[in-house]
Design a protein around this motif. Structure first.
Motif, PDB file in Angstrom:
ATOM      1  N   ILE A 523       0.855  -1.197  -0.028  1.00  0.00           N
ATOM      2  CA  ILE A 523      -0.053  -0.101   0.050  1.00  0.00           C
ATOM      3  C   ILE A 523       1.106   1.314   0.012  1.00  0.00           C
ATOM      4  O   ILE A 523       1.743   1.480   0.937  1.00  0.00           O
ATOM      5  N   ILE A 524       0.911   2.070  -1.112  1.00  0.00           N
ATOM      6  CA  ILE A 524       1.626   3.428  -1.056  1.00  0.00           C
ATOM      7  C   ILE A 524       0.689   4.475  -1.099  1.00  0.00           C
ATOM      8  O   ILE A 524      -0.410   4.532  -1.780  1.00  0.00           O
ATOM      9  N   ILE A 525       1.073   5.402  -0.012  1.00  0.00           N
ATOM     10  CA  ILE A 525       0.515   6.670   0.082  1.00  0.00           C
ATOM     11  C   ILE A 525       1.528   7.706  -0.232  1.00  0.00           C
ATOM     12  O   ILE A 525       2.345   7.793   0.130  1.00  0.00           O
ATOM     13  N   ALA A 526       0.788   8.444  -1.475  1.00  0.00           N
ATOM     14  CA  ALA A 526       1.656   9.545  -2.247  1.00  0.00           C
ATOM     15  C   ALA A 526       0.861  10.557  -2.334  1.00  0.00           C
ATOM     16  O   ALA A 526      -0.164  10.484  -3.041  1.00  0.00           O
ATOM     17  N   HIS A 527       1.864  11.961  -2.485  1.00  0.00           N
ATOM     18  CA  HIS A 527       1.079  13.004  -3.250  1.00  0.00           C
ATOM     19  C   HIS A 527       1.736  13.147  -4.422  1.00  0.00           C
ATOM     20  O   HIS A 527       1.183  13.732  -5.296  1.00  0.00           O
ATOM     21  N   ARG A 528       3.033  12.757  -4.548  1.00  0.00           N
ATOM     22  CA  ARG A 528       3.889  12.822  -5.888  1.00  0.00           C
ATOM     23  C   ARG A 528       3.220  11.554  -6.756  1.00  0.00           C
ATOM     24  O   ARG A 528       3.599  10.499  -6.449  1.00  0.00           O
ATOM     25  N   SER A 551      -5.916   1.674 -12.879  1.00  0.00           N
ATOM     26  CA  SER A 551      -4.316   1.683 -13.035  1.00  0.00           C
ATOM     27  C   SER A 551      -4.067   3.154 -13.631  1.00  0.00           C
ATOM     28  O   SER A 551      -5.056   4.143 -13.884  1.00  0.00           O
ATOM     29  N   HIS A 552      -2.867   3.846 -13.519  1.00  0.00           N
ATOM     30  CA  HIS A 552      -2.350   5.007 -14.132  1.00  0.00           C
ATOM     31  C   HIS A 552      -2.915   5.242 -15.347  1.00  0.00           C
ATOM     32  O   HIS A 552      -3.628   6.403 -15.707  1.00  0.00           O
ATOM     33  N   ASP A 553      -2.695   4.472 -16.365  1.00  0.00           N
ATOM     34  CA  ASP A 553      -3.334   4.698 -17.800  1.00  0.00           C
ATOM     35  C   ASP A 553      -4.850   4.824 -17.884  1.00  0.00           C
ATOM     36  O   ASP A 553      -5.244   5.652 -18.796  1.00  0.00           O
ATOM     37  N   ASP A 554      -5.423   3.814 -17.250  1.00  0.00           N
ATOM     38  CA  ASP A 554      -6.872   3.998 -17.071  1.00  0.00           C
ATOM     39  C   ASP A 554      -7.382   5.495 -16.784  1.00  0.00           C
ATOM     40  O   ASP A 554      -8.264   6.052 -17.261  1.00  0.00           O
ATOM     41  N   LEU A 555      -6.814   5.783 -15.720  1.00  0.00           N
ATOM     42  CA  LEU A 555      -7.306   6.998 -15.062  1.00  0.00           C
ATOM     43  C   LEU A 555      -6.863   8.420 -15.893  1.00  0.00           C
ATOM     44  O   LEU A 555      -7.662   9.255 -16.096  1.00  0.00           O
ATOM     45  N   ILE A 556      -5.835   8.001 -16.385  1.00  0.00           N
ATOM     46  CA  ILE A 556      -5.362   9.423 -17.419  1.00  0.00           C
ATOM     47  C   ILE A 556      -6.249   9.424 -18.663  1.00  0.00           C
ATOM     48  O   ILE A 556      -6.711  10.206 -18.927  1.00  0.00           O
ATOM     49  N   GLN A 557      -6.669   8.156 -19.142  1.00  0.00           N
ATOM     50  CA  GLN A 557      -7.873   7.885 -20.085  1.00  0.00           C
ATOM     51  C   GLN A 557      -9.180   8.658 -19.626  1.00  0.00           C
ATOM     52  O   GLN A 557      -9.922   9.185 -20.626  1.00  0.00           O
ATOM     53  N   LEU A 561     -10.412  13.409 -12.110  1.00  0.00           N
ATOM     54  CA  LEU A 561      -9.844  13.949 -11.226  1.00  0.00           C
ATOM     55  C   LEU A 561      -8.117  13.786 -11.343  1.00  0.00           C
ATOM     56  O   LEU A 561      -7.420  14.698 -10.999  1.00  0.00           O
ATOM     57  N   TYR A 562      -7.825  12.393 -11.418  1.00  0.00           N
ATOM     58  CA  TYR A 562      -6.487  11.902 -11.357  1.00  0.00           C
ATOM     59  C   TYR A 562      -5.914  12.587 -12.434  1.00  0.00           C
ATOM     60  O   TYR A 562      -4.739  13.213 -12.381  1.00  0.00           O
ATOM     61  N   ALA A 563      -6.353  12.567 -13.453  1.00  0.00           N
ATOM     62  CA  ALA A 563      -5.800  13.083 -14.733  1.00  0.00           C
ATOM     63  C   ALA A 563      -5.422  14.646 -14.804  1.00  0.00           C
ATOM     64  O   ALA A 563      -4.379  15.029 -15.094  1.00  0.00           O
ATOM     65  N   ARG A 564      -6.461  15.202 -14.212  1.00  0.00           N
ATOM     66  CA  ARG A 564      -6.307  16.798 -13.917  1.00  0.00           C
ATOM     67  C   ARG A 564      -5.234  16.980 -12.963  1.00  0.00           C
ATOM     68  O   ARG A 564      -4.392  17.971 -13.110  1.00  0.00           O
ATOM     69  N   LEU A 565      -5.079  16.406 -11.792  1.00  0.00           N
ATOM     70  CA  LEU A 565      -4.112  16.381 -10.830  1.00  0.00           C
ATOM     71  C   LEU A 565      -2.807  16.110 -11.341  1.00  0.00           C
ATOM     72  O   LEU A 565      -1.706  16.788 -11.139  1.00  0.00           O
ATOM     73  N   TYR A 566      -2.620  15.044 -12.021  1.00  0.00           N
ATOM     74  CA  TYR A 566      -1.164  14.466 -12.744  1.00  0.00           C
ATOM     75  C   TYR A 566      -0.786  15.662 -13.688  1.00  0.00           C
ATOM     76  O   TYR A 566       0.343  16.086 -13.393  1.00  0.00           O
ATOM     77  N   ALA A 568      -1.610  18.964 -13.618  1.00  0.00           N
ATOM     78  CA  ALA A 568      -1.325  20.034 -12.722  1.00  0.00           C
ATOM     79  C   ALA A 568       0.057  19.820 -12.107  1.00  0.00           C
ATOM     80  O   ALA A 568       1.010  20.966 -11.964  1.00  0.00           O
ATOM     81  N   GLN A 569       0.397  18.441 -11.677  1.00  0.00           N
ATOM     82  CA  GLN A 569       1.742  18.477 -10.741  1.00  0.00           C
ATOM     83  C   GLN A 569       3.004  18.829 -11.756  1.00  0.00           C
ATOM     84  O   GLN A 569       3.911  19.229 -11.342  1.00  0.00           O
ATOM     85  N   PHE A 570       2.898  18.197 -13.185  1.00  0.00           N
ATOM     86  CA  PHE A 570       4.005  18.087 -14.039  1.00  0.00           C
ATOM     87  C   PHE A 570       4.210  19.789 -14.512  1.00  0.00           C
ATOM     88  O   PHE A 570       4.935  19.999 -15.085  1.00  0.00           O
ATOM     89  N   LYS A 571       2.951  20.556 -14.337  1.00  0.00           N
ATOM     90  CA  LYS A 571       2.947  21.819 -14.705  1.00  0.00           C
ATOM     91  C   LYS A 571       3.525  22.804 -13.748  1.00  0.00           C
ATOM     92  O   LYS A 571       4.082  23.988 -13.681  1.00  0.00           O
ATOM     93  N   GLY A 572       3.724  22.127 -12.464  1.00  0.00           N
ATOM     94  CA  GLY A 572       4.558  22.866 -11.250  1.00  0.00           C
ATOM     95  C   GLY A 572       3.593  23.513 -10.129  1.00  0.00           C
ATOM     96  O   GLY A 572       4.052  24.336  -9.317  1.00  0.00           O
TER      97      GLY A 572
END
Length: 586
Positions: A523-528, A551-557, A561-566, A568-572
């Motif tokens: 179980i991984i808890i992460a903000h990054r 999965s990561h790919d499923d959520l991106i597709q 929420l996850y896709a927008r957060l992901y 946003a993080q890479f935009k800083g």
């Protein structure tokens, strides 16, 4: 409370009994001398019986020589008994603290607990040694003296003992105020220790904010409160001692004045008066000891009261009577309708939460702070118990298995890694204290920290400093991972294990974590979010529960929420609307 105190004498009853027997012998020797003096004045001197004087003197000298050994035995072994009782109490208290759950330590300061283990028990030690011994000696001396004095002259004895009665009544009256002040002293001592522990542990933070003056002022207030409590205690002691000393002086004066009048009137002879005055001199010694004992008793009982206060707290998280060890763990985890709230909070942190994790799968929990991610990681090892519902490992309710076996099968790596004061080897071997050096080295290699350790002058014997202050954040994290490699548990919980690291360290430690997680239920808890891309399933949590999963790919597709957060993080940055979306997700 007295009964609980007395039971600590049981393992040391032989030495304690010997101490009392020898103390009894010493008291009898003290009672002999006045009778010898009486015989010398009344018989030997008037009859010019030099032979009897020499014989009796030789006997008394011999008894005093024996008394030297008795004084040594009582002074040494009496304190040994007290120290062993303190050792037993400290052992029991520390052992009991180990059974208490996180919630207890959430509500109690470390410095105050340390004071109960040290300062409070030091006072108990003095009482354990001097209390029974002084009480026994004083009672023997008082009873023996009274019996002899009554035979010498009953009337004079009654006059003298009237002042003893006054002393007892005065002591009883002062007892409550003394106990109150000693309790206050013990509490204020605990407060000052807590303040010291907090200030010294945070010395780097206070210096970084240039808040030394603020810390000094905080300490001054606590120190001043401690001074005031001590002054109140000394005031009570002063009044108690002065009052009792007055009655003792009056007892000595009355015995001399009234005794002199009796001699003038022929009611008592010179030898009897000498013996009487000597007994009064001996008689005041046990009374003073009892006065001192009363003061010591109040102080010691105040410390023992604080000891029993902790010992009386029953752990809420403990093994059930029929708890069985959790064996041959595969790692399947089920959270069934789990709800949880902290004792001092009426709001549920988690409400009716359900989750199933298959054997060997890696599950990531993401979401804003306060939605219960870390709480879930605390519930699985039973650091806290669920308020409602249940948690199962391999279809066993975790409340039906022993805590030791449960936690032995779960490895935890947190963001704030704790390092014990000691060597690097000590801190890695904490994962399995019986591990060989070769196993410790192998764990360090797997955690990618071995080369760094070998570059140090003392390699694995290098001291890490207070809480690992000599190590960087990344080095401490790798040592924490090495601990878990050494422990080799089938279940792994990683709570923000890389969030405090720079990108370079994060990538290096991420590789170690991937190796560590292989073949384990994780179980991984992460903000990054970059650290959880390879998880088998990602759960996006919001205040209302699980908002998205996949999965990561499923959520991106899904572009939710996850896709927008992901993105946003890479935009800083993290737009406010994404934070609001998490909070309001349903």
């Amino acid at each position: 409370m007295i009964r609980n105190f007395v039971k600590y004498y049981k393992p040391h009853r032989f030495l304690f009994t010997m101490d009392l027997v020898i103390a009894f012998f010493m008291t009898i020797v003290d009672l002999v001398f006045p009778m010898f003096s009486r015989a010398v004045v009344n018989d030997f001197i008037p009859n010019r019986d030099m032979k009897s004087i020499i014989i009796f003197s030789s006997i008394v000298i011999f008894l005093y020589i024996l008394k030297i050994g008795g004084d040594y035995f009582v002074g040494y072994y009496g304190h040994i008994v007290g120290s062993r009782i303190e050792f037993d109490m400290r052992r029991d208290l520390f052992k009991h603290l180990q059974t208490l759950e996180f919630a207890f330590f959430d509500n109690n300061k470390t410095g105050q607990l340390m004071n109960r283990l040290t300062g409070d028990l030091n006072e108990v030690t003095e009482l354990a040694h001097h209390g029974p011994e002084d009480l026994f000696i004083s009672l023997v001396m008082l009873v023996g003296s009274f019996a002899i004095l009554v035979q010498i002259h009953f009337g004079l004895t009654m006059i003298v003992f009237s002042f003893v009665l006054m002393t007892v009544l005065f002591s009883i009256r002062m007892r409550k105020s003394m106990m109150k002040t000693f309790r206050s002293v013990r509490q204020k001592t605990a407060d000052i220790n807590a303040q010291l522990e907090s200030s010294l542990s945070g010395i780097r933070l206070s210096k970084s904010f240039a808040n030394e003056a603020f810390e000094i002022e905080k300490f001054h207030k606590t120190n001043y409160a401690h001074l005031n409590s001590r002054q109140d205690a000394f005031k009570a002691i002063g009044a108690y001692t002065a009052g009792n000393q007055f009655f003792l002086n009056m007892m000595s004066l009355s015995s001399m004045v009234v005794g002199g009048i009796f001699v003038f009137n022929g009611l008592i002879n010179y030898g009897d008066l000498v013996a009487f005055l000597l007994y009064i001199a001996f008689f005041t010694k046990p009374i003073r000891a009892l006065i001192q004992l009363t003061q010591q008793f109040q102080s010691g009982m105040a410390g023992f009261e604080r000891f029993t206060e902790i010992m009386s707290i029953s752990p809420e998280i403990m093994d059930m009577e029929d708890a069985q060890p959790l064996e041959h763990v595969k790692g399947k985890i089920n959270l069934e309708d789990v709800s949880f709230k902290y004792e001092d909070n009426s709001d549920y942190v988690i409400s009716h939460f359900n989750l199933e994790i298959e054997v060997g799968k890696t599950i990531a929990l993401v979401g804003p702070s306060g939605v219960g991610k870390t709480t879930i990681s605390m519930l699985i090892p039973r650091f806290y118990d669920v308020t409602e519902g249940r948690i199962l490992i391999d279809d066993h309710d975790i409340r039906s298995v022993t805590l030791k076996s449960l936690r032995e099968n779960i490895g935890v790596v947190q963001q704030d890694v704790f390092m014990f004061y000691g060597t690097i080897k000590d801190n890695i071997s904490y994962g399995r204290p019986d591990a060989t050096f070769e196993e410790i080295t192998e764990a360090a290699i797997q955690a990618n920290i071995h080369e760094f350790i070998m570059s140090l002058d003392e390699d694995y014997d290098t001291m890490v400093g207070e809480r690992g202050v000599k190590l960087s954040g990344g080095q401490k994290q790798r040592i924490a991972i090495a601990r878990v490699f050494l422990k080799n548990p089938p279940i792994l919980v990683l709570d923000e294990a890389t969030s405090a690291l720079d990108n370079e360290n994060e990538l290096a430690i991420q590789k170690s974590i991937e190796i560590l997680a292989k073949g384990r239920t994780t179980i991984i808890i992460a903000h990054r979010l970059s650290t959880i891309k390879n998880a088998d399933e990602i759960l996006v949590m919001a205040e209302t529960g699980i908002a998205e999963r996949g999965s990561h790919d499923d959520l991106i597709q899904m572009d939710g929420l996850y896709a927008r957060l992901y993105k946003a993080q890479f935009k800083g940055y993290m737009p406010d609307e994404i934070s609001n979306t998490f909070t309001n997700a349903k």
